[in-house]
Design a protein around this motif. Structure first.
Motif, PDB file in Angstrom:
ATOM      1  N   ARG A 191       0.836  -1.216   0.000  1.00  0.00           N
ATOM      2  CA  ARG A 191       0.000   0.000   0.000  1.00  0.00           C
ATOM      3  C   ARG A 191       0.864   1.256   0.000  1.00  0.00           C
ATOM      4  O   ARG A 191       0.599   2.200  -0.748  1.00  0.00           O
ATOM      5  CB  ARG A 191      -0.907  -0.042   1.224  1.00  0.00           C
ATOM      6  N   ILE A 192       1.908   1.272   0.820  1.00  0.00           N
ATOM      7  CA  ILE A 192       2.800   2.441   0.859  1.00  0.00           C
ATOM      8  C   ILE A 192       3.489   2.643  -0.485  1.00  0.00           C
ATOM      9  O   ILE A 192       3.520   3.753  -1.023  1.00  0.00           O
ATOM     10  CB  ILE A 192       3.842   2.262   1.986  1.00  0.00           C
ATOM     11  N   ALA A 193       4.028   1.550  -1.040  1.00  0.00           N
ATOM     12  CA  ALA A 193       4.682   1.655  -2.342  1.00  0.00           C
ATOM     13  C   ALA A 193       3.691   2.056  -3.420  1.00  0.00           C
ATOM     14  O   ALA A 193       4.015   2.828  -4.332  1.00  0.00           O
ATOM     15  CB  ALA A 193       5.340   0.326  -2.699  1.00  0.00           C
ATOM     16  N   GLY A 194       2.444   1.554  -3.319  1.00  0.00           N
ATOM     17  CA  GLY A 194       1.430   1.887  -4.310  1.00  0.00           C
ATOM     18  C   GLY A 194       1.041   3.350  -4.285  1.00  0.00           C
ATOM     19  O   GLY A 194       0.915   3.997  -5.331  1.00  0.00           O
ATOM     20  N   TYR A 195       0.825   3.900  -3.090  1.00  0.00           N
ATOM     21  CA  TYR A 195       0.502   5.321  -2.983  1.00  0.00           C
ATOM     22  C   TYR A 195       1.635   6.186  -3.537  1.00  0.00           C
ATOM     23  O   TYR A 195       1.402   7.183  -4.225  1.00  0.00           O
ATOM     24  CB  TYR A 195       0.239   5.694  -1.518  1.00  0.00           C
ATOM     25  N   SER A 196       2.855   5.797  -3.208  1.00  0.00           N
ATOM     26  CA  SER A 196       3.999   6.526  -3.747  1.00  0.00           C
ATOM     27  C   SER A 196       4.032   6.437  -5.268  1.00  0.00           C
ATOM     28  O   SER A 196       4.341   7.411  -5.958  1.00  0.00           O
ATOM     29  CB  SER A 196       5.291   5.957  -3.156  1.00  0.00           C
ATOM     30  N   GLY A 197       3.692   5.254  -5.806  1.00  0.00           N
ATOM     31  CA  GLY A 197       3.643   5.086  -7.251  1.00  0.00           C
ATOM     32  C   GLY A 197       2.571   5.936  -7.894  1.00  0.00           C
ATOM     33  O   GLY A 197       2.750   6.466  -9.004  1.00  0.00           O
ATOM     34  N   ILE A 327      -2.521   0.925 -10.448  1.00  0.00           N
ATOM     35  CA  ILE A 327      -1.751   0.650  -9.231  1.00  0.00           C
ATOM     36  C   ILE A 327      -2.615   0.057  -8.112  1.00  0.00           C
ATOM     37  O   ILE A 327      -2.208  -0.931  -7.476  1.00  0.00           O
ATOM     38  CB  ILE A 327      -1.013   1.925  -8.770  1.00  0.00           C
ATOM     39  N   PRO A 328      -3.815   0.601  -7.818  1.00  0.00           N
ATOM     40  CA  PRO A 328      -4.635  -0.039  -6.774  1.00  0.00           C
ATOM     41  C   PRO A 328      -4.960  -1.504  -7.082  1.00  0.00           C
ATOM     42  O   PRO A 328      -5.008  -2.337  -6.170  1.00  0.00           O
ATOM     43  CB  PRO A 328      -5.910   0.816  -6.752  1.00  0.00           C
ATOM     44  N   LEU A 329      -5.151  -1.824  -8.368  1.00  0.00           N
ATOM     45  CA  LEU A 329      -5.413  -3.216  -8.737  1.00  0.00           C
ATOM     46  C   LEU A 329      -4.196  -4.090  -8.456  1.00  0.00           C
ATOM     47  O   LEU A 329      -4.327  -5.208  -7.926  1.00  0.00           O
ATOM     48  CB  LEU A 329      -5.794  -3.304 -10.217  1.00  0.00           C
ATOM     49  N   TRP A 330      -3.000  -3.595  -8.782  1.00  0.00           N
ATOM     50  CA  TRP A 330      -1.796  -4.377  -8.531  1.00  0.00           C
ATOM     51  C   TRP A 330      -1.524  -4.522  -7.029  1.00  0.00           C
ATOM     52  O   TRP A 330      -0.943  -5.520  -6.595  1.00  0.00           O
ATOM     53  CB  TRP A 330      -0.595  -3.751  -9.234  1.00  0.00           C
ATOM     54  N   ILE A 331      -1.941  -3.530  -6.237  1.00  0.00           N
ATOM     55  CA  ILE A 331      -1.814  -3.668  -4.782  1.00  0.00           C
ATOM     56  C   ILE A 331      -2.651  -4.856  -4.312  1.00  0.00           C
ATOM     57  O   ILE A 331      -2.199  -5.700  -3.517  1.00  0.00           O
ATOM     58  CB  ILE A 331      -2.260  -2.380  -4.065  1.00  0.00           C
ATOM     59  N   CYS A 387       2.889  -2.273 -12.077  1.00  0.00           N
ATOM     60  CA  CYS A 387       3.243  -3.102 -10.921  1.00  0.00           C
ATOM     61  C   CYS A 387       4.628  -2.745 -10.392  1.00  0.00           C
ATOM     62  O   CYS A 387       4.922  -2.986  -9.211  1.00  0.00           O
ATOM     63  CB  CYS A 387       3.193  -4.580 -11.307  1.00  0.00           C
ATOM     64  N   ALA A 388       5.474  -2.175 -11.243  1.00  0.00           N
ATOM     65  CA  ALA A 388       6.813  -1.780 -10.805  1.00  0.00           C
ATOM     66  C   ALA A 388       6.777  -0.682  -9.748  1.00  0.00           C
ATOM     67  O   ALA A 388       7.771  -0.454  -9.054  1.00  0.00           O
ATOM     68  CB  ALA A 388       7.639  -1.320 -12.005  1.00  0.00           C
ATOM     69  N   PHE A 389       5.641   0.000  -9.625  1.00  0.00           N
ATOM     70  CA  PHE A 389       5.499   1.031  -8.597  1.00  0.00           C
ATOM     71  C   PHE A 389       4.937   0.454  -7.299  1.00  0.00           C
ATOM     72  O   PHE A 389       4.761   1.190  -6.326  1.00  0.00           O
ATOM     73  CB  PHE A 389       4.591   2.156  -9.095  1.00  0.00           C
ATOM     74  N   VAL A 390       4.662  -0.843  -7.279  1.00  0.00           N
ATOM     75  CA  VAL A 390       4.115  -1.488  -6.095  1.00  0.00           C
ATOM     76  C   VAL A 390       5.092  -2.511  -5.515  1.00  0.00           C
ATOM     77  O   VAL A 390       5.444  -2.459  -4.333  1.00  0.00           O
ATOM     78  CB  VAL A 390       2.771  -2.188  -6.428  1.00  0.00           C
ATOM     79  N   ALA A 391       5.531  -3.438  -6.344  1.00  0.00           N
ATOM     80  CA  ALA A 391       6.233  -4.619  -5.841  1.00  0.00           C
ATOM     81  C   ALA A 391       7.694  -4.406  -5.435  1.00  0.00           C
ATOM     82  O   ALA A 391       8.098  -4.856  -4.354  1.00  0.00           O
ATOM     83  CB  ALA A 391       6.133  -5.746  -6.869  1.00  0.00           C
ATOM     84  N   PRO A 392       8.551  -3.779  -6.269  1.00  0.00           N
ATOM     85  CA  PRO A 392       9.988  -3.789  -5.956  1.00  0.00           C
ATOM     86  C   PRO A 392      10.341  -3.244  -4.577  1.00  0.00           C
ATOM     87  O   PRO A 392      11.061  -3.898  -3.811  1.00  0.00           O
ATOM     88  CB  PRO A 392      10.590  -2.934  -7.075  1.00  0.00           C
ATOM     89  N   ALA A 393       9.866  -2.044  -4.248  1.00  0.00           N
ATOM     90  CA  ALA A 393      10.214  -1.464  -2.952  1.00  0.00           C
ATOM     91  C   ALA A 393       9.637  -2.276  -1.806  1.00  0.00           C
ATOM     92  O   ALA A 393      10.275  -2.452  -0.765  1.00  0.00           O
ATOM     93  CB  ALA A 393       9.722  -0.017  -2.878  1.00  0.00           C
ATOM     94  N   ALA A 394       8.407  -2.797  -1.989  1.00  0.00           N
ATOM     95  CA  ALA A 394       7.775  -3.585  -0.937  1.00  0.00           C
ATOM     96  C   ALA A 394       8.520  -4.904  -0.716  1.00  0.00           C
ATOM     97  O   ALA A 394       8.687  -5.353   0.425  1.00  0.00           O
ATOM     98  CB  ALA A 394       6.311  -3.851  -1.292  1.00  0.00           C
ATOM     99  N   ILE A 395       8.973  -5.538  -1.788  1.00  0.00           N
ATOM    100  CA  ILE A 395       9.724  -6.789  -1.659  1.00  0.00           C
ATOM    101  C   ILE A 395      11.064  -6.536  -0.968  1.00  0.00           C
ATOM    102  O   ILE A 395      11.486  -7.295  -0.089  1.00  0.00           O
ATOM    103  CB  ILE A 395       9.948  -7.432  -3.035  1.00  0.00           C
ATOM    104  N   LEU A 396      11.740  -5.459  -1.360  1.00  0.00           N
ATOM    105  CA  LEU A 396      13.048  -5.176  -0.765  1.00  0.00           C
ATOM    106  C   LEU A 396      12.925  -4.867   0.724  1.00  0.00           C
ATOM    107  O   LEU A 396      13.819  -5.193   1.514  1.00  0.00           O
ATOM    108  CB  LEU A 396      13.723  -4.020  -1.500  1.00  0.00           C
ATOM    109  N   ALA A 397      11.834  -4.242   1.118  1.00  0.00           N
ATOM    110  CA  ALA A 397      11.614  -3.997   2.551  1.00  0.00           C
ATOM    111  C   ALA A 397      11.565  -5.315   3.324  1.00  0.00           C
ATOM    112  O   ALA A 397      12.081  -5.421   4.442  1.00  0.00           O
ATOM    113  CB  ALA A 397      10.315  -3.207   2.753  1.00  0.00           C
TER     114      ALA A 397
END
Length: 502
Positions: A191-197, A327-331, A387-397
């Motif tokens: 959700r955080i990564a998605g909002y930022s995206g 982005i909300p769908l990918w979240i 999806c690149a605005f949702v997954a990468p940062a969230a996975i790295l966290a």
């Protein structure tokens, strides 16, 4: 009823060969803490939905920070080098070599930025100082890059691009590390990564709409992206970005303070070496970043081959809007099937969507038809790449959490810096290699340039087929990523127990 907490993933319950004896004796091995006691199944099945989520207001405030840089990031990385070739006469080959040289210089900056971000202490928050400084450097460099002197050369471009990259590195490393620290919830991180995206792509939309509005207002002679339109955009965006930066730095919550041990480079290298999820993650994104760097040349594909320069801002506006809506769908998809699986699916869809460009013939179809066909394909690409605005940062966290459990030290800034270093080098290599390939195939973009069938095939191969293959390869690699929501919940419980024992 008891069993290994991570019994199906051996390296999550014991060390690698050669480290077992130390661990058996209860000593720290390779900078890694001994394994915590195994957790019973009824405790493992606890989900993360009961963990506190970040409130909406601070989430929006955090996300707003990325609106400003996103207005210029795509311009600087993708469009500006090509405009320097088209409008200012710099050669593709020189630009390709320059971009590679810039990334070599930049490679030193990422780890420095990560260490500074982890080490700094300030009452406003350790990350915010570097975010503000980075923003100031970016704005100053944009002024010089958008308004070059008449006798501009490749050295001018390199010098100010390096200044811009210093600013971007300081901003981006601290910003992403800050986001990883705002929540420990597996789903909330998406959700955080998605909002930022979403905020990032709103900036992309504003950048795309600007040339259209400037043309309608009679300030420019075309709605195409040009050096002139970007100069107007800079002066319009400057006060808005400055105000958002000031308000966000002063009003958003800081992340937690981290151990000063995180500034130890030797400890960082030990942490990375003993982090199998990180190596799966970084290998996948290294491969996909190479492809993404090459796809930066799609601007040349649209402007030169499809002859859609005046339509391009309209198409990019649609690209940004679809990305924001997707982005909300990918979240939701990420939280349902897992972030790594969602990202793999998006990579496969993007790779296949790119190949649809082969079906568009700018000779046999009118310009309006080409714009319509190209727009449909571009919208498919925008849906998948969102999806690149949702997954990468969230996975790295989540990867950082694994490192924290293994070492007992939080290194979010250093990990995000290392990731930034690898991906920026990969994207620069991809982008520079793309320029070199176009030069090798003899593709020209200057006024009156004529390209034969071989040069045209070289363009299609470079911007469509090659990056598509790299995206598929990266997606296949990330499918092996082991940290699911269940396993991440176990990590959080173990980290809490480790911190309670200190």
């Amino acid at each position: 009823m008891s069993g290994p907490a991570f019994g199906d993933v051996p390296w999550l319950s014991r060390n690698k060969a050669g480290c077992r004896s130390s661990r058996a004796k209860g000593r720290v091995c390779c900078g890694v803490t001994p394994a915590l006691p195994r957790i019973r199944k009824y405790r493992v099945m606890t989900t993360q939905r009961h963990m506190t989520q970040l409130a909406t207001l601070p989430l929006v405030a955090y996300s707003a920070m990325t609106l400003g840089p996103s207005i210029f990031q795509l311009v600087i990385n993708v469009m500006l080098p090509q405009l320097y070739a088209k409008e200012l006469g710099l050669a593709f080959a020189k630009l390709g070599i320059a971009l590679l040289a810039i990334r070599i210089i930049d490679s030193v900056l990422d780890q420095v930025a990560g260490i500074l971000s982890d080490w700094t202490r300030h009452r406003l928050g350790s990350r915010k100082i570097w975010i503000a400084l980075g923003m100031a450097l970016m704005l100053g460099a944009c002024f010089k890059l958008f308004i070059p002197p008449a006798d501009v050369d490749i050295f001018y471009f390199v010098a100010w691009r390096v200044v811009y990259d210093i600013g971007w590195t300081l901003f981006h490393v601290s910003y992403t590390a800050w986001g990883a620290e705002l929540s420990t919830n597996y789903e909330d991180r998406s959700r955080i990564a998605g909002y930022s995206g979403i905020a990032t792509n709103l900036g992309v939309v504003l950048k795309s709409v600007a040339p259209i509005v400037l043309f309608w207002a009679g300030l420019t002679q075309s709605s195409a992206f040009t050096m002139e339109s970007f100069t107007y955009l800079y002066w319009i965006a400057l006060p808005v970005i400055s105000l958002i930066t000031l308000v966000t730095v002063l009003k958003t919550p800081p992340g937690p303070e981290v151990s000063r041990k995180s500034t130890d480079l030797k400890g960082l290298f030990r942490s990375v070496r003993c982090n199998p999820p990180f190596w799966i993650y970084i290998t996948s994104f290294l491969v996909t970043a190479l492809g993404q760097g090459i796809t930066g040349l799609l601007f040349t594909f649209y402007d030169s081959y499809l002859q859609l320069g005046p339509f391009y801002p309209y198409l990019m506006t649609g690209f940004g809007v679809i990305t924001v809506l997707s982005i909300p769908l990918w979240i939701r998809i990420s939280n349902r099937v897992g972030k790594h699986r969602a990202y793999a699916a998006s990579a496969f869809i993007a790779a296949l969507s790119l190949q649809a460009f082969w079906l568009i013939d700018p000779v046999q179809n009118s310009q309006v038809q080409v714009a319509m066909y190209g727009g449909v394909v571009l919208l498919l690409v925008s849906f998948s790449t969102s999806c690149a605005f949702v997954a990468p940062a969230a996975i790295l966290a989540d990867v950082v959490d694994y490192a924290t459990w293994r070492t007992g030290v939080a290194r979010a800034g250093s990990y995000f810096a290392f990731y930034s270093l690898v991906t920026k080098i990969a994207m620069a290599v991809g982008n520079g290699f793309g320029f070199l390939l176009l030069g090798a195939f003899g593709y020209e973009v200057g006024a009156g340039a004529v390209n034969d069938a071989s040069a045209t095939f070289g363009l299609m191969f470079t911007v469509l087929l090659l990056p598509g293959g790299l995206m598929i390869a990266g997606g296949l690699i990330i499918l092996r990523f082991p940290l699911t929501a269940r396993r991440h919940a176990i990590l959080q419980r173990r980290i809490a127990r480790l911190q309670a024992a200190l």
